[in-house]
Design an enzyme around this catalytic site. Structure first.
Site, PDB file in Angstrom:
ATOM      1  N   GLU A 108       0.825  -1.199   0.000  1.00  0.00           N
ATOM      2  CA  GLU A 108       0.000   0.000   0.000  1.00  0.00           C
ATOM      3  C   GLU A 108       0.858   1.247   0.000  1.00  0.00           C
ATOM      4  O   GLU A 108       1.957   1.263   0.539  1.00  0.00           O
ATOM      5  CB  GLU A 108      -0.900   0.030   1.237  1.00  0.00           C
ATOM      6  CG  GLU A 108      -1.980  -0.996   1.173  1.00  0.00           C
ATOM      7  CD  GLU A 108      -2.872  -0.969   2.394  1.00  0.00           C
ATOM      8  OE1 GLU A 108      -3.903  -1.627   2.369  1.00  0.00           O
ATOM      9  OE2 GLU A 108      -2.529  -0.282   3.375  1.00  0.00           O
ATOM     10  N   CYS A 121       3.307   8.497   1.393  1.00  0.00           N
ATOM     11  CA  CYS A 121       3.957   7.563   2.314  1.00  0.00           C
ATOM     12  C   CYS A 121       4.186   6.258   1.560  1.00  0.00           C
ATOM     13  O   CYS A 121       3.236   5.633   1.099  1.00  0.00           O
ATOM     14  CB  CYS A 121       3.045   7.354   3.529  1.00  0.00           C
ATOM     15  SG  CYS A 121       3.690   6.172   4.725  1.00  0.00           S
ATOM     16  N   CYS A 128       8.094  -6.618   7.157  1.00  0.00           N
ATOM     17  CA  CYS A 128       9.208  -5.991   7.872  1.00  0.00           C
ATOM     18  C   CYS A 128       9.770  -6.988   8.870  1.00  0.00           C
ATOM     19  O   CYS A 128       9.030  -7.757   9.476  1.00  0.00           O
ATOM     20  CB  CYS A 128       8.724  -4.738   8.614  1.00  0.00           C
ATOM     21  SG  CYS A 128      10.058  -3.811   9.429  1.00  0.00           S
ATOM     22  N   CYS A 132       8.585  -4.791  15.763  1.00  0.00           N
ATOM     23  CA  CYS A 132       8.108  -3.905  16.835  1.00  0.00           C
ATOM     24  C   CYS A 132       6.678  -4.329  17.210  1.00  0.00           C
ATOM     25  O   CYS A 132       5.823  -4.449  16.339  1.00  0.00           O
ATOM     26  CB  CYS A 132       8.137  -2.448  16.377  1.00  0.00           C
ATOM     27  SG  CYS A 132       9.768  -1.936  15.826  1.00  0.00           S
ATOM     28  N   CYS A 135       3.383  -2.431  15.998  1.00  0.00           N
ATOM     29  CA  CYS A 135       3.233  -2.127  14.566  1.00  0.00           C
ATOM     30  C   CYS A 135       2.630  -3.324  13.837  1.00  0.00           C
ATOM     31  O   CYS A 135       3.106  -4.456  13.999  1.00  0.00           O
ATOM     32  CB  CYS A 135       4.604  -1.787  13.989  1.00  0.00           C
ATOM     33  SG  CYS A 135       4.593  -1.590  12.196  1.00  0.00           S
ATOM     34  N   GLY A 178       8.097  -1.711   6.080  1.00  0.00           N
ATOM     35  CA  GLY A 178       9.508  -2.027   5.915  1.00  0.00           C
ATOM     36  C   GLY A 178      10.464  -1.105   6.629  1.00  0.00           C
ATOM     37  O   GLY A 178      10.106  -0.008   7.066  1.00  0.00           O
ATOM     38  N   GLU A 179      11.701  -1.585   6.745  1.00  0.00           N
ATOM     39  CA  GLU A 179      12.789  -0.806   7.340  1.00  0.00           C
ATOM     40  C   GLU A 179      13.699  -0.366   6.188  1.00  0.00           C
ATOM     41  O   GLU A 179      14.458  -1.182   5.642  1.00  0.00           O
ATOM     42  CB  GLU A 179      13.536  -1.674   8.365  1.00  0.00           C
ATOM     43  CG  GLU A 179      14.865  -1.105   8.844  1.00  0.00           C
ATOM     44  CD  GLU A 179      14.796   0.335   9.332  1.00  0.00           C
ATOM     45  OE1 GLU A 179      13.867   0.688  10.084  1.00  0.00           O
ATOM     46  OE2 GLU A 179      15.675   1.116   8.924  1.00  0.00           O
ATOM     47  N   SER A 212      12.782   7.046   7.359  1.00  0.00           N
ATOM     48  CA  SER A 212      12.476   6.739   8.756  1.00  0.00           C
ATOM     49  C   SER A 212      13.041   5.373   9.131  1.00  0.00           C
ATOM     50  O   SER A 212      12.848   4.396   8.416  1.00  0.00           O
ATOM     51  CB  SER A 212      10.954   6.757   8.942  1.00  0.00           C
ATOM     52  OG  SER A 212      10.613   6.477  10.285  1.00  0.00           O
ATOM     53  N   SER A 235      12.841   6.279  14.838  1.00  0.00           N
ATOM     54  CA  SER A 235      11.713   5.819  15.648  1.00  0.00           C
ATOM     55  C   SER A 235      12.232   5.400  17.010  1.00  0.00           C
ATOM     56  O   SER A 235      12.685   4.281  17.192  1.00  0.00           O
ATOM     57  CB  SER A 235      11.025   4.647  14.943  1.00  0.00           C
ATOM     58  OG  SER A 235      10.552   5.089  13.691  1.00  0.00           O
ATOM     59  N   HIS A 237      10.629   5.997  20.421  1.00  0.00           N
ATOM     60  CA  HIS A 237       9.486   5.438  21.163  1.00  0.00           C
ATOM     61  C   HIS A 237       9.676   5.295  22.670  1.00  0.00           C
ATOM     62  O   HIS A 237       8.691   5.181  23.401  1.00  0.00           O
ATOM     63  CB  HIS A 237       9.003   4.114  20.570  1.00  0.00           C
ATOM     64  CG  HIS A 237       8.584   4.227  19.126  1.00  0.00           C
ATOM     65  ND1 HIS A 237       7.737   5.216  18.673  1.00  0.00           N
ATOM     66  CD2 HIS A 237       8.921   3.503  18.031  1.00  0.00           C
ATOM     67  CE1 HIS A 237       7.553   5.077  17.367  1.00  0.00           C
ATOM     68  NE2 HIS A 237       8.275   4.058  16.951  1.00  0.00           N
ATOM     69  N   ASN A 314      -1.796   4.245  16.947  1.00  0.00           N
ATOM     70  CA  ASN A 314      -2.924   3.664  16.218  1.00  0.00           C
ATOM     71  C   ASN A 314      -3.019   2.222  16.664  1.00  0.00           C
ATOM     72  O   ASN A 314      -2.199   1.407  16.242  1.00  0.00           O
ATOM     73  CB  ASN A 314      -2.645   3.648  14.710  1.00  0.00           C
ATOM     74  CG  ASN A 314      -2.821   5.014  14.121  1.00  0.00           C
ATOM     75  OD1 ASN A 314      -3.909   5.552  14.117  1.00  0.00           O
ATOM     76  ND2 ASN A 314      -1.723   5.569  13.633  1.00  0.00           N
ATOM     77  N   CYS A 357      -0.020   5.067  10.321  1.00  0.00           N
ATOM     78  CA  CYS A 357       1.233   4.391  10.676  1.00  0.00           C
ATOM     79  C   CYS A 357       1.057   2.955  11.134  1.00  0.00           C
ATOM     80  O   CYS A 357       0.301   2.660  12.032  1.00  0.00           O
ATOM     81  CB  CYS A 357       1.924   5.106  11.829  1.00  0.00           C
ATOM     82  SG  CYS A 357       1.778   6.852  11.797  1.00  0.00           S
TER      83      CYS A 357
HETATM   84  N1  SAH Z   1      10.749   0.920   9.839  1.00  0.00           N
HETATM   85  C1  SAH Z   1      10.724   2.338   9.799  1.00  0.00           C
HETATM   86  C2  SAH Z   1       9.619   2.961   8.969  1.00  0.00           C
HETATM   87  C3  SAH Z   1       8.239   2.361   9.030  1.00  0.00           C
HETATM   88  S1  SAH Z   1       7.005   2.836  10.178  1.00  0.00           S
HETATM   89  C4  SAH Z   1      10.653   2.895  11.199  1.00  0.00           C
HETATM   90  O1  SAH Z   1      10.434   2.138  12.125  1.00  0.00           O
HETATM   91  O2  SAH Z   1      10.888   4.085  11.367  1.00  0.00           O
HETATM   92  C5  SAH Z   1       6.871   4.566  10.259  1.00  0.00           C
HETATM   93  C6  SAH Z   1       6.571   5.033  11.672  1.00  0.00           C
HETATM   94  O3  SAH Z   1       5.293   4.578  12.146  1.00  0.00           O
HETATM   95  C7  SAH Z   1       7.601   4.522  12.674  1.00  0.00           C
HETATM   96  O4  SAH Z   1       7.960   5.578  13.535  1.00  0.00           O
HETATM   97  C8  SAH Z   1       6.813   3.482  13.423  1.00  0.00           C
HETATM   98  O5  SAH Z   1       7.346   3.222  14.694  1.00  0.00           O
HETATM   99  C9  SAH Z   1       5.437   4.123  13.481  1.00  0.00           C
HETATM  100  N2  SAH Z   1       4.357   3.196  13.828  1.00  0.00           N
HETATM  101  C10 SAH Z   1       4.268   1.885  13.530  1.00  0.00           C
HETATM  102  N3  SAH Z   1       3.137   1.364  14.028  1.00  0.00           N
HETATM  103  C11 SAH Z   1       2.492   2.369  14.652  1.00  0.00           C
HETATM  104  C12 SAH Z   1       1.273   2.445  15.347  1.00  0.00           C
HETATM  105  N4  SAH Z   1       0.487   1.382  15.500  1.00  0.00           N
HETATM  106  N5  SAH Z   1       0.922   3.643  15.865  1.00  0.00           N
HETATM  107  C13 SAH Z   1       1.712   4.723  15.710  1.00  0.00           C
HETATM  108  N6  SAH Z   1       2.872   4.710  15.054  1.00  0.00           N
HETATM  109  C14 SAH Z   1       3.273   3.542  14.531  1.00  0.00           C
END
Ligand code: SAH
Length: 368
Positions: A108, A121, A128, A132, A135, A178-179, A212, A235, A237, A314, A357
């Site tokens: 997507e 985006c 991935c 995490c 996610c 993805g990363e 990111s 990221s 967190h 989210n 996200c």
């Molecule tokens: N792998 C990369 C990019 C992908 S995700 C990274 O981790 O940065 C892009 C952003 O969305 C990241 O900061 C990730 O931690 C965040 N993200 C993922 N799941 C989420 C969720 N459920 N709620 C809020 N942010 C989220």
């Protein structure tokens, strides 16, 4: 021995797509076209269609000799992204498009239109491997890396959409699936094609492209040395290793201090402020002490070369976690700012179509 050879037809083998124009260097393009009997200058002519007019179908490139258009298509313009469906929200300002790749994998991309800018985006991998726990993408594991052209073509599609709307695509963020730094070479090649001026690229400003990452420290340093001035988002967190080991498992390899050190190197080399992503999770990482520690660590490591982006979590389907209440969010912002670090809350476009996200492609996998 395969007793069921037809299975192969029903479920194509997962893997990289056939080579595409956007995967090739200029020399390789000239070579590929030469094999079809086309002279060197055709490579540049085709690049003007692809990057300048967002056109990826050689059959409509009427300045190519008619007899060769089909050959060019078959040789270096395979269809990479086939639209499955598109959904809109925010009164049509946000579009989530679901694409099918050549091997059946679903992907997507999300286009967000704001007054004066439009942000896409995109994904850098199918699935991935970073795992995490908050996610949605992280739950399914890694399917495969995307090819350079699969990344670039997501941008071409959106740029074409914006042009049809009489506007233009101005920003690209690698915040889909993805990363990006785990698919390093292809992502860097894609960034160059996104930012080079036409006919070598789409001409989007480097500073409007955000990569990111979970914090792959060595790759952050490498990116800093690429002579690109795109925006780096990390990221984080949570600011403490103990809990980050759980929230962002890659922290076990590259702990907070390493990541911030690499981020500092990036800021120094590029002169760009680093963005810190922080998903606020109720009663999990939203406490006063974490806000204070975050502000202090960032100020010590990066001074004014940092900005914190808070993202209300989210919740993913089945998750026990939830976003922090508004008052908690406000207090968190206040405390980070009190340490001298700028901090804002990310707007949450696309939430009700699960385009936000970490939600990408999750619905489809669950058959929704
Ligand atoms: N792998 C990369 C990019 C992908 S995700 C990274 O981790 O940065 C892009 C952003 O969305 C990241 O900061 C990730 O931690 C965040 N993200 C993922 N799941 C989420 C969720 N459920 N709620 C809020 N942010 C989220």
């Amino acid at each position: 021995m395969n007793d069921f050879p037809h299975i192969q037809l029903l479920a194509p083998k997962r893997g990289m797509p056939p080579r595409h124009f956007a995967d090739l260097s200029v020399t390789e393009r000239v070579e590929a076209l030469g094999q079809l009997g086309l002279p060197k200058f055709r490579a540049n002519q085709i690049a003007r269609h692809y990057y300048g007019k967002f056109e990826a179908n050689p059959l409509t490139m009427t300045d190519l000799p008619a007899a060769q258009r089909e050959l060019v298509k078959d040789s270096i313009f395979p269809t990479l992204l086939s639209p499955v469906r598109a959904v809109e929200t925010d009164e049509g300002d946000t579009t989530k498009t679901l694409w099918r790749l050549h091997d059946g994998i679903l992907l997507e991309s999300v286009l967000m239109r704001y007054p004066g800018r439009a942000t896409l985006c995109i994904s850098s991998q199918a699935g991935c491997g970073m795992a995490c726990p908050f996610c949605a993408t992280g739950q399914g594991g890694l399917d495969r890396n995307l090819s350079t052209a699969e990344i670039v073509d997501q941008v071409r599609e959106a740029a074409s959409t914006m042009e049809r709307e009489g506007s233009r695509l101005s920003n690209v963020v690698f915040m889909g699936m993805g990363e990006p730094l785990a698919n390093y070479n292809r992502v860097v090649s894609a960034v160059r094609q996104i930012t080079n001026p036409a006919p070598d690229g789409f001409g989007i400003s480097q500073r409007n492209v955000t990569v990111s990452t979970v914090g792959l420290a060595p790759q952050i340093r490498r990116l800093a040395d690429e002579d690109l001035s795109c925006t780096l988002a990390v990221s984080l967190h949570t600011p403490d290793d103990e809990f980050r080991d759980e929230l962002v498992p890659m922290n076990n390899r590259f702990p907070v201090a390493d990541v911030l050190d690499a981020a500092r190197y990036y800021a120094d080399r590029t002169g760009r402020r680093v963005s810190i992503e922080y998903a606020l999770i109720r009663d999990i990482n939203d406490q006063d002490f974490r806000a204070d520690m975050l502000g202090k660590k960032l100020h010590d490591a990066l001074g004014s070369l940092v900005h914190v982006n808070l993202i209300p979590l989210n919740p993913t389907p089945g998750s026990k976690w939830d976003a922090s209440p508004r008052a908690r969010q406000d207090e968190f912002v206040r405390r980070v700012r009190a340490q001298g670090v700028t901090c804002t809350v990310r707007d949450t476009k696309g939430q009700e179509i699960a385009a936000a996200c970490g939600q990408l492609a999750a619905d489809e996998r669950e058959g929704a």
